[in-house]
Design an enzyme around this catalytic site. Structure first.
Site, short mmCIF file in Angstrom:
data_model
loop_
_atom_site.label_atom_id
_atom_site.label_comp_id
_atom_site.label_asym_id
_atom_site.label_seq_id
_atom_site.Cartn_x
_atom_site.Cartn_y
_atom_site.Cartn_z
N ASP A 47 0.84 -1.20 0.00
CA ASP A 47 0.00 0.00 0.00
C ASP A 47 0.87 1.24 0.00
O ASP A 47 1.78 1.38 0.82
CB ASP A 47 -0.90 0.00 1.25
CG ASP A 47 -1.73 1.26 1.35
OD1 ASP A 47 -2.87 1.25 0.85
OD2 ASP A 47 -1.25 2.26 1.93
N TYR A 52 2.77 10.12 -0.12
CA TYR A 52 3.87 9.66 0.72
C TYR A 52 5.21 10.10 0.15
O TYR A 52 5.68 9.59 -0.87
CB TYR A 52 3.84 8.14 0.84
CG TYR A 52 2.59 7.57 1.48
CD1 TYR A 52 1.67 8.37 2.13
CD2 TYR A 52 2.33 6.21 1.43
CE1 TYR A 52 0.52 7.86 2.71
CE2 TYR A 52 1.19 5.66 2.01
CZ TYR A 52 0.29 6.50 2.65
OH TYR A 52 -0.84 5.96 3.21
N HIS A 111 -7.91 9.28 -1.42
CA HIS A 111 -7.24 9.30 -0.12
C HIS A 111 -8.14 9.84 1.00
O HIS A 111 -8.11 9.35 2.12
CB HIS A 111 -5.95 10.11 -0.22
CG HIS A 111 -4.90 9.65 0.73
ND1 HIS A 111 -3.56 9.76 0.47
CD2 HIS A 111 -4.97 9.08 1.95
CE1 HIS A 111 -2.86 9.27 1.47
NE2 HIS A 111 -3.69 8.87 2.38
N TYR A 191 -5.32 0.93 8.44
CA TYR A 191 -3.98 1.49 8.53
C TYR A 191 -3.66 1.78 9.99
O TYR A 191 -4.56 1.90 10.83
CB TYR A 191 -3.80 2.71 7.63
CG TYR A 191 -4.49 4.00 8.02
CD1 TYR A 191 -3.94 4.86 8.95
CD2 TYR A 191 -5.66 4.40 7.37
CE1 TYR A 191 -4.53 6.07 9.27
CE2 TYR A 191 -6.27 5.62 7.68
CZ TYR A 191 -5.71 6.44 8.63
OH TYR A 191 -6.31 7.63 8.95
#
Length: 282
Positions: A47, A52, A111, A191
């Site tokens: 993932d 990021y 997101h 997460y």
């Protein structure tokens, strides 16, 4: 090895998160080895996201997956909410695929929710599916009201997952979001499934009991926390591991089964919510 379904794909219930990876030259080699070790130990899900490290995590993942058969990997990336419009989304997807050195994503996630209408985002995601650039799509950080709205829209029910923060110390979604998702047969991607390090065991009583349960299973506290996060059979956990030993620890949790007594004791220490709570995010 515990497995679960994402759409039509059966995958190991623990994957690999990449938040914070790829951002330092000094740790690049160790992070790459860690991801490679995860694949060697049976992890199939990686993932990542364009956010990021502004794409640096995707670049790192792109290096790693070149050494494996692409069809053996379930690759997830995410796009910014301000890139959720038709032209922006296509450009973001193209950039992510280039950094990842692949022709397609197995799963592409919004997101978090932004100002661009969901109908527009759904339409372009479905077009990307037809073009073969993504296999499936989903969302991240959507609460129950967002999910219900999404599923009422044309083709909104093509969403195959919702990725949210979920761990033993953050169980708020169990009040309404998780039951609704189970009813709709939508798997969860969790997460931060072990929170931040050992913070779930900061309290002395909790730390003692977590260590006791871990000892009974010849495991570690991290493995107990991960095993709990996937024990319902419909959750994919994506812990981050930047070090080889940590990755080995994570993957060992796939073969650890908590007992009913374990689960009762953990419920006592970390009670399920009794009221609606705001969606927790990092």
């Amino acid at each position: 090895m515990k497995q679960m379904m994402i759409g039509k794909r059966l995958v190991p219930a623990i994957g690999m998160g990449t938040w914070g990876l790829g951002e330092s030259i000094s740790s690049h080699a160790a992070e790459k080895r860690s991801l490679q070790e995860g694949l060697h130990l049976g992890a199939r899900v990686i993932d990542t996201a364009e956010m990021y490290g502004d794409g640096l995590a995707e670049q790192l993942v792109g290096e790693v997956i070149q050494e494996s058969k692409r069809e053996d990997i379930y690759l997830i990336s995410k796009f910014y909410p301000w890139h959720a419009g038709a032209q922006q989304l296509e450009a973001s997807l193209h950039a992510s695929l280039k950094r990842l050195k692949t022709d397609y994503l197995d799963l592409y996630l919004l997101h978090w929710r932004g100002n661009i209408p969901l109908t527009e985002t759904i339409e372009i995601l479905e077009a990307c599916k037809k073009a073969g650039k993504i296999k499936q799509w989903g969302v991240s950080n959507f609460d129950i009201r967002d999910m219900k709205e999404l599923y009422q829209l044309p083709q909104g029910d093509k969403c195959v997952t919702n990725q949210v923060l979920y761990n033993l110390g953050s169980r708020g979604i169990e009040f309404d979001l998780l039951p609704w998702m189970k009813e709709q047969q939508i798997p969860l991607i969790a997460y931060a499934p072990v929170a931040h390090g050992d913070t779930l065991g900061a309290n002395l009583e909790k730390k003692k009991i977590l260590r006791q349960i871990a000892g009974e299973h010849n495991g570690t506290v991290y493995q107990i926390l991960l095993a709990w996060s996937i024990h319902n059979g419909t959750t994919l956990a994506i812990p981050k591991a930047s070090q080889l030993e940590h990755m080995q620890d994570n993957m060992g949790a796939l073969n650890l089964s908590l007992t009913e007594n374990d689960l009762k004791e953990l419920d006592r220490l970390y009670p399920a919510p009794k009221r609606k709570l705001p969606l927790a995010v990092l």
